[in-house]
Design a protein around this motif. Structure first.
Motif, short mmCIF file in Angstrom:
data_model
loop_
_atom_site.label_atom_id
_atom_site.label_comp_id
_atom_site.label_asym_id
_atom_site.label_seq_id
_atom_site.Cartn_x
_atom_site.Cartn_y
_atom_site.Cartn_z
N THR A 13 0.73 -1.20 0.59
CA THR A 13 -0.08 -0.05 0.37
C THR A 13 0.61 1.45 -0.25
O THR A 13 0.97 1.97 -0.94
N GLU A 14 2.16 1.28 0.70
CA GLU A 14 2.38 2.51 1.14
C GLU A 14 3.17 2.84 -0.25
O GLU A 14 3.60 3.82 -0.59
N ASP A 18 3.39 5.58 -3.00
CA ASP A 18 3.93 6.56 -3.09
C ASP A 18 4.66 6.96 -4.67
O ASP A 18 5.24 7.86 -5.24
N SER A 19 4.50 5.22 -5.54
CA SER A 19 4.63 5.29 -7.14
C SER A 19 3.27 6.69 -7.51
O SER A 19 3.97 7.22 -9.11
N LYS A 27 13.00 5.40 -0.60
CA LYS A 27 14.24 5.24 -1.54
C LYS A 27 14.46 4.20 -2.36
O LYS A 27 13.56 3.70 -1.82
N ARG A 28 15.65 4.39 -3.47
CA ARG A 28 14.96 3.65 -4.45
C ARG A 28 17.02 3.04 -4.69
O ARG A 28 17.47 4.05 -4.34
N ARG A 29 16.60 2.20 -4.77
CA ARG A 29 18.35 1.98 -5.61
C ARG A 29 18.21 1.01 -6.61
O ARG A 29 16.70 0.15 -7.43
#
Length: 112
Positions: A13-14, A18-19, A27-29
């Motif tokens: 859900t989060e 966020d998308s 955070k993305r990596r």
């Protein structure tokens, strides 16, 4: 419901929320995986000799048969997948077999 299920649903859900935001909060990596290296007979023999292992011990260390190592070193077959990854690790770190001793070599006791 289980706490694992609740945690998964909460995370999904989060992530979905966020998308959809203009300014991302999570955070993305970027994960990159180096392609599996291909080895020829001479390279395999050089790696084995660098480790100081016989074909038998080298095979035991890699979890393959002696016939497999013989075929690699003769150029009949080539390693793939996890065997190629292990060879690459051995090539990059010549002390790998000492730091991760799946095969132990000990001195033979002198005969009486």
């Amino acid at each position: 419901m289980s706490t694992v299920y609740d945690s998964i649903i909460s995370g999904l859900t989060e992530s979905i929320t966020d998308s959809q935001l203009q300014k991302k909060r999570l955070k993305r990596r970027l994960v990159s995986i180096i392609p599996v290296k291909q080895y020829d007979a001479l390279q395999i023999r050089a790696i084995r000799r660098q480790t100081g292992l016989s074909q038998k011990l080298f095979a035991d260390y890699l979890g393959v048969s002696v016939k497999t190592v013989e075929a690699w070193e003769a150029g009949t077959n080539r390693p793939s997948g996890s065997a190629s990854r292990l060879l690459h690790m051995m090539e990059l770190d010549s002390a790998l077999t000492e730091r991760f001793p799946f095969v132990t070599i000990s001195a033979a006791a002198p005969e009486p």
